[in-house]
Design a protein around this motif. Sequence first.
Motif, PDB file in Angstrom:
ATOM      1  N   GLN B 108      -1.280 -12.354 -10.454  1.00 44.14           N
ATOM      2  CA  GLN B 108      -2.171 -11.278 -10.027  1.00 44.14           C
ATOM      3  C   GLN B 108      -3.039 -11.703  -8.836  1.00 44.14           C
ATOM      4  O   GLN B 108      -3.155 -10.987  -7.854  1.00 44.14           O
ATOM      5  N   VAL B 109      -3.632 -12.888  -8.932  1.00 46.79           N
ATOM      6  CA  VAL B 109      -4.635 -13.271  -7.940  1.00 46.79           C
ATOM      7  C   VAL B 109      -4.014 -13.994  -6.747  1.00 46.79           C
ATOM      8  O   VAL B 109      -4.422 -13.790  -5.615  1.00 46.79           O
ATOM      9  N   ARG B 110      -3.021 -14.819  -6.984  1.00 41.70           N
ATOM     10  CA  ARG B 110      -2.612 -15.747  -5.937  1.00 41.70           C
ATOM     11  C   ARG B 110      -1.258 -15.470  -5.301  1.00 41.70           C
ATOM     12  O   ARG B 110      -0.833 -16.254  -4.459  1.00 41.70           O
ATOM     13  N   THR B 111      -0.588 -14.435  -5.762  1.00 42.15           N
ATOM     14  CA  THR B 111       0.731 -14.217  -5.152  1.00 42.15           C
ATOM     15  C   THR B 111       0.827 -12.801  -4.579  1.00 42.15           C
ATOM     16  O   THR B 111      -0.065 -11.981  -4.786  1.00 42.15           O
ATOM     17  N   ASP B 112       1.944 -12.539  -3.914  1.00 43.09           N
ATOM     18  CA  ASP B 112       2.147 -11.203  -3.355  1.00 43.09           C
ATOM     19  C   ASP B 112       3.012 -10.359  -4.293  1.00 43.09           C
ATOM     20  O   ASP B 112       3.885  -9.614  -3.861  1.00 43.09           O
ATOM     21  N   LYS B 306     -18.714 -22.455   1.745  1.00 45.36           N
ATOM     22  CA  LYS B 306     -17.735 -22.112   2.762  1.00 45.36           C
ATOM     23  C   LYS B 306     -17.073 -20.769   2.452  1.00 45.36           C
ATOM     24  O   LYS B 306     -16.712 -20.495   1.314  1.00 45.36           O
ATOM     25  N   ALA B 307     -16.937 -19.957   3.430  1.00 49.92           N
ATOM     26  CA  ALA B 307     -16.253 -18.688   3.190  1.00 49.92           C
ATOM     27  C   ALA B 307     -14.764 -18.968   3.051  1.00 49.92           C
ATOM     28  O   ALA B 307     -14.225 -19.826   3.732  1.00 49.92           O
ATOM     29  N   PHE B 308     -14.116 -18.269   2.138  1.00 46.88           N
ATOM     30  CA  PHE B 308     -12.666 -18.432   2.068  1.00 46.88           C
ATOM     31  C   PHE B 308     -12.029 -17.118   1.690  1.00 46.88           C
ATOM     32  O   PHE B 308     -12.629 -16.254   1.081  1.00 46.88           O
ATOM     33  N   ARG B 309     -10.838 -17.006   2.089  1.00 44.33           N
ATOM     34  CA  ARG B 309     -10.079 -15.811   1.757  1.00 44.33           C
ATOM     35  C   ARG B 309      -8.708 -16.314   1.343  1.00 44.33           C
ATOM     36  O   ARG B 309      -7.894 -16.713   2.178  1.00 44.33           O
ATOM     37  N   PRO B 310      -8.446 -16.381   0.030  1.00 37.92           N
ATOM     38  CA  PRO B 310      -7.177 -16.959  -0.398  1.00 37.92           C
ATOM     39  C   PRO B 310      -5.999 -16.222   0.228  1.00 37.92           C
ATOM     40  O   PRO B 310      -5.959 -15.004   0.224  1.00 37.92           O
ATOM     41  N   GLN B 311      -5.102 -16.978   0.789  1.00 37.78           N
ATOM     42  CA  GLN B 311      -3.870 -16.386   1.286  1.00 37.78           C
ATOM     43  C   GLN B 311      -2.920 -16.250   0.108  1.00 37.78           C
ATOM     44  O   GLN B 311      -2.676 -17.232  -0.587  1.00 37.78           O
ATOM     45  N   PRO B 312      -2.396 -15.073  -0.166  1.00 37.15           N
ATOM     46  CA  PRO B 312      -1.479 -14.974  -1.303  1.00 37.15           C
ATOM     47  C   PRO B 312      -0.234 -15.829  -1.081  1.00 37.15           C
ATOM     48  O   PRO B 312       0.274 -15.913   0.050  1.00 37.15           O
ATOM     49  N   VAL B 313       0.191 -16.467  -2.147  1.00 37.28           N
ATOM     50  CA  VAL B 313       1.410 -17.265  -2.068  1.00 37.28           C
ATOM     51  C   VAL B 313       2.589 -16.294  -1.999  1.00 37.28           C
ATOM     52  O   VAL B 313       2.708 -15.406  -2.840  1.00 37.28           O
ATOM     53  N   ALA B 314       3.432 -16.467  -1.007  1.00 40.22           N
ATOM     54  CA  ALA B 314       4.580 -15.574  -0.892  1.00 40.22           C
ATOM     55  C   ALA B 314       5.632 -15.977  -1.921  1.00 40.22           C
ATOM     56  O   ALA B 314       5.995 -17.148  -2.015  1.00 40.22           O
ATOM     57  N   LEU B 315       6.057 -15.009  -2.722  1.00 40.46           N
ATOM     58  CA  LEU B 315       7.060 -15.331  -3.744  1.00 40.46           C
ATOM     59  C   LEU B 315       8.458 -15.392  -3.131  1.00 40.46           C
ATOM     60  O   LEU B 315       9.397 -15.887  -3.741  1.00 40.46           O
ATOM     61  N   ARG B 317      12.087 -14.913  -2.079  1.00 37.79           N
ATOM     62  CA  ARG B 317      13.258 -14.303  -2.719  1.00 37.79           C
ATOM     63  C   ARG B 317      13.041 -14.024  -4.197  1.00 37.79           C
ATOM     64  O   ARG B 317      13.690 -13.186  -4.799  1.00 37.79           O
ATOM     65  N   ALA B 318      12.086 -14.779  -4.780  1.00 38.54           N
ATOM     66  CA  ALA B 318      11.847 -14.611  -6.215  1.00 38.54           C
ATOM     67  C   ALA B 318      11.063 -13.333  -6.507  1.00 38.54           C
ATOM     68  O   ALA B 318      10.966 -12.903  -7.649  1.00 38.54           O
ATOM     69  N   ARG B 319      10.499 -12.703  -5.453  1.00 40.67           N
ATOM     70  CA  ARG B 319       9.581 -11.586  -5.666  1.00 40.67           C
ATOM     71  C   ARG B 319      10.167 -10.470  -6.550  1.00 40.67           C
ATOM     72  O   ARG B 319       9.540 -10.084  -7.535  1.00 40.67           O
ATOM     73  N   PRO B 320      11.364  -9.957  -6.213  1.00 41.55           N
ATOM     74  CA  PRO B 320      11.890  -8.891  -7.087  1.00 41.55           C
ATOM     75  C   PRO B 320      12.105  -9.364  -8.523  1.00 41.55           C
ATOM     76  O   PRO B 320      11.865  -8.617  -9.465  1.00 41.55           O
ATOM     77  N   TRP B 321      12.533 -10.621  -8.684  1.00 41.58           N
ATOM     78  CA  TRP B 321      12.802 -11.124 -10.038  1.00 41.58           C
ATOM     79  C   TRP B 321      11.504 -11.261 -10.833  1.00 41.58           C
ATOM     80  O   TRP B 321      11.443 -10.869 -11.988  1.00 41.58           O
ATOM     81  N   VAL B 322      10.491 -11.824 -10.160  1.00 42.70           N
ATOM     82  CA  VAL B 322       9.213 -11.958 -10.855  1.00 42.70           C
ATOM     83  C   VAL B 322       8.662 -10.575 -11.175  1.00 42.70           C
ATOM     84  O   VAL B 322       8.162 -10.319 -12.275  1.00 42.70           O
ATOM     85  N   GLY B 323       8.798  -9.668 -10.198  1.00 42.83           N
ATOM     86  CA  GLY B 323       8.342  -8.288 -10.435  1.00 42.83           C
ATOM     87  C   GLY B 323       9.060  -7.688 -11.630  1.00 42.83           C
ATOM     88  O   GLY B 323       8.433  -7.059 -12.494  1.00 42.83           O
ATOM     89  N   ALA B 324      10.356  -7.904 -11.732  1.00 38.82           N
ATOM     90  CA  ALA B 324      11.127  -7.354 -12.855  1.00 38.82           C
ATOM     91  C   ALA B 324      10.680  -7.988 -14.168  1.00 38.82           C
ATOM     92  O   ALA B 324      10.550  -7.306 -15.202  1.00 38.82           O
ATOM     93  N   ALA B 325      10.417  -9.305 -14.121  1.00 39.29           N
ATOM     94  CA  ALA B 325       9.982  -9.988 -15.349  1.00 39.29           C
ATOM     95  C   ALA B 325       8.642  -9.425 -15.820  1.00 39.29           C
ATOM     96  O   ALA B 325       8.429  -9.200 -17.017  1.00 39.29           O
ATOM     97  N   GLU B 579     -13.977  -8.989  -4.445  1.00 35.65           N
ATOM     98  CA  GLU B 579     -12.740  -8.656  -3.760  1.00 35.65           C
ATOM     99  C   GLU B 579     -11.723  -8.160  -4.766  1.00 35.65           C
ATOM    100  O   GLU B 579     -11.562  -8.739  -5.833  1.00 35.65           O
ATOM    101  N   SER B 580     -11.088  -7.107  -4.456  1.00 37.22           N
ATOM    102  CA  SER B 580     -10.042  -6.633  -5.346  1.00 37.22           C
ATOM    103  C   SER B 580      -8.709  -7.230  -4.925  1.00 37.22           C
ATOM    104  O   SER B 580      -8.314  -7.124  -3.774  1.00 37.22           O
ATOM    105  N   ASP B 581      -8.063  -7.862  -5.900  1.00 36.41           N
ATOM    106  CA  ASP B 581      -6.777  -8.481  -5.551  1.00 36.41           C
ATOM    107  C   ASP B 581      -5.707  -7.437  -5.366  1.00 36.41           C
ATOM    108  O   ASP B 581      -4.673  -7.685  -4.781  1.00 36.41           O
ATOM    109  N   THR B 582      -6.005  -6.258  -5.921  1.00 36.60           N
ATOM    110  CA  THR B 582      -4.973  -5.237  -5.851  1.00 36.60           C
ATOM    111  C   THR B 582      -4.738  -4.806  -4.410  1.00 36.60           C
ATOM    112  O   THR B 582      -3.728  -4.226  -4.089  1.00 36.60           O
ATOM    113  N   ALA B 583      -5.722  -5.118  -3.560  1.00 31.68           N
ATOM    114  CA  ALA B 583      -5.568  -4.720  -2.161  1.00 31.68           C
ATOM    115  C   ALA B 583      -4.589  -5.625  -1.422  1.00 31.68           C
ATOM    116  O   ALA B 583      -4.121  -5.293  -0.348  1.00 31.68           O
ATOM    117  N   ASN B 584      -4.303  -6.773  -2.022  1.00 32.02           N
ATOM    118  CA  ASN B 584      -3.442  -7.732  -1.327  1.00 32.02           C
ATOM    119  C   ASN B 584      -2.032  -7.202  -1.141  1.00 32.02           C
ATOM    120  O   ASN B 584      -1.499  -6.566  -2.008  1.00 32.02           O
TER     121      ASN B 584
END
Lengths: 374, 584
Positions: B108-112, B306-315, B317-325, B579-584
């Motif tokens: 939820q927080v750290r990936t796309d 320090k200000a930071f803005r976490p960059q989401p970890v790009a999943l 090729r796994a993205r659709p699979w993780v999404g399906a899971a 910050e809302s992660d849903t905006a990522n």
Amino acid sequence: MRTRMCGVACVFSLLLVAGCGAGAADSGQIRVADVASGAAQKVYDDIQSLPRAQQRARAAELARQEGTLRVYTSLTDDVSNVVQKEFQRQFGVRISMFRANSETILQRVLQESQARKPAADAVESDFLEMTELGEQHVLADYTGPGLARVAPSSRFEGWTADRFNVFLPAWNTNLIKPADAPRHWEDLADPEYKGRLTLEPTDSDWYENVTHYWLTHGRTHRQVDTTWRKIVDNAKVTKGHTTIMSLLGAGQTPLDSMNYTYITQQARAKGAPVAYRLPDGTNPIPAFPRPNGVGMLRGARHPAAAWLFYDWMLDEGQKVLVAQHLTPSTKVPGDTSLKGLNLVPFDTKTLAASSGSWDKRYDEQLRGVLGDHE
Amino acid sequence: MTVTTDLPAKPAAPVPALEGPSRLRRLLSPRILVVGAAVAVVGFLAVVPLGYLLHDTFVGDHGLSLNAFRRAYGGNTQAGRMMLDSLEFAVGAAAFALVVGSVLAYLQVRTDLPFKGLLFAASLVPLIVPGILYAAAWIFLGDPSIGLVNTLVLHPLLGTSPVDVYTVWGMIWVQGLHLAPVAFLLMVAAFRGMDPSLEESAAMSGAARRTILRRITVPLMRPALISAALLMFVQSLESFEVPGLLGLQNNIYVFTSRIYFVLRSYPIDYGSAGAYAVGLLAIAVAGVLLSTWLQRGRSFQTVTGKAFRPQPVALGRARPWVGAAVLLYFLVTVVLPVAVLVYASLLKTYSTPSAKALRGMSLHNYATVLHLPLAATALKNSLVLGVGAATVVMALTAVVSWVVVRTQAPGRRLLDLLAFTPIVIPGLVLGLALAFVYLRVPLPIYGTLFILLISYCTRYLPYGMRYASAAMTQMSKELEESAIVFGASWWQTFRRVLVPLASSGLIAGWIYILVVSFRELSSTILLYSPGTEVLSVLIWEQFENGQLTTLAALGVCMVLILVVLVLFAQRLGARTGIESDTAN
């Protein structure tokens, strides 16, 4: 500073707790104070010193002045809602009902009595709890006209039975053919019910009654013990009679070792495929009617309303109970709840004197650690 | 600087020695007053029921006695087996919930990950559904003979019905899923508060993603993980609905089901009930000690100036699979139980799906719910109590966790432990204790909503404390110190620096308490009076009356109300700067 403040809070709290006297480590019990209100007793005497025919009118008049009534009951809320509505309609006295299971009611009444803050005026609950309240002298004597309507066996110290919960097996009619339905309590031990039977873990009063019945009908202790072991081996345990009834209707298990007949009847009326009678409308299994009853508190703040409620539950209230498929303690035209049943006396004596030993025994039986009968 | 080394202990605001009126002024400073009041309230909330419990368990007719323990654990009570079953169930459910909750929170927080909004709202549903209802829903799904998963899916496919919710594994599954949202909320807060620059540096230095996860992310998350694990372990130990509804079929007893039966038998043996509760307390204290030991000598401050803005970890090729899971996970844990409740809510009496059942469907149960005489009162009371308890607890714990985490005040560990103890006092015992105490106090509290508020604040104090202290632990001291250097008073620093920075954790805690207050039943049932009924009491009434279908309708309504409340709270959170992660 902070520690000091924390310390002050601790000490204050401990003082509060320490002021409560002996704990429950030895006896397990919390002692109960004898709470009686002279004013309440005076009202009860005022009403009951009149000729019986005039008592109701006097109580209604005083109750209207009191304006309200607080009842603690273990009636299910569909029934208690109707009771509440009918009583209010008839007398214009507002009832507030606290509805809970019988153990909670007992514990709450005793705790409030102990703190000398009785909040309930009248109580309507199960046999064991009413008996305990009677023994603890929490309840006042009622001598009104309602007593004449019930059998002597339904009158107890401080309370009177207003309804019966009848103990019988119940089954799913889609899964058990009439020919396969049990005809005796012993049938529950039949291997054909292996894994198909449900037991409820707080039914020790049923356990005691069946045991008592067997022992007084020619069975030896050894035979009784063996039969119970087989029944427990056949069964799965599920909590709550009403939950069991829902699961029975849904076909989770085909046979419930015991449920209250009114619960089965209510489910049946809603269309669930369940029954406690054979297709011919009879059931030969000895049925135990457990008295549940009504009492008024010695410390009531609205004693006239409490008296009126007591009297009404043994009169017009009986018809309300019948309309909800309950079994009344008086004769009510149109009541068919006991039709075709083989009623046998409910063993009130042993249970009232056993002080919890049957709860313990039943619990041990279910866990399979009960030794042989001594 | 992200992970700091432990600095030598220093008071947050060094104050020169003062005398006379200055000393008095110092004592009356907002810091001392606010902290003192919060500590006193926490001490009072925690000590009263605990004192009552210990008194009734250890004090007999002639002074101290261990007879209650003999009755509870001796003879043929099978206490050894009961304890093992309790531990197996609690450890299993906590581990399962922790893994599921943490993975979901990371995604939820750290990936796309796709469908994040859905993930957040839907992950809360098992939390919202009351325990009785969630367990009942799983009976309808996982019963060997009528469970829909068996009858509709597995039996036609495999010819057998392998799913059985009545085993320890079944119990762990149901309890774990019911608890996973707690872990999720805690870990979301922790992941949000974490500066990912260390991870990024590691990635720049060529570390593989798995290595980063193992060597950087997990160690940074350690305090939050341990904290969450402890909370879930204890909550599983203390829960009643799942062992009560599912465990008994196969003779699986745990502490709470023993307590329940002790309190339901006649006459009630309060001593034995207390002895079981003390047993629970001992195990939980062992858990607290273990977690303290695991966190020894480390510092985990990751929120810095320090200000930071976490960059989401790009999943990738796994993205659709993780999404399906993730979708599958929600199908199994949210859609199925809620669907079975919706299905049941449309029936007159529960039955497995058939043409006959489908023909008889109606909205009758919803009409019944709307016409329940107490529905409006109960909804109002639940709202007042939920919002009240959440606000009081989070305000208190924000201050107390500051004392525990940020100061070297003597007795702070004791304070931490005190704030934790209510968690192991089973609700039934807490209800008894509070009724007992407030019946004797000459204050008009018994029989009012206030006694329920006290009960809820006591019960949820430990949860608030975990959320607040996890947030405070992560915050670097330098922020507070800079504020003070620039002349801010303690109160200003607390209000304008600490609380806003910890707000992600504090709001997560607030939402959590709001939601669980709605379903609190075990202490409520002993403390409510006519006029102070709440929604969970209505649910219980329907359950006790066997109106499973009306109960399902009420449950569906409750889920809807809470989803709206949670979304509202989240929007509020977004407005206050989270910050809302849903905006990522």
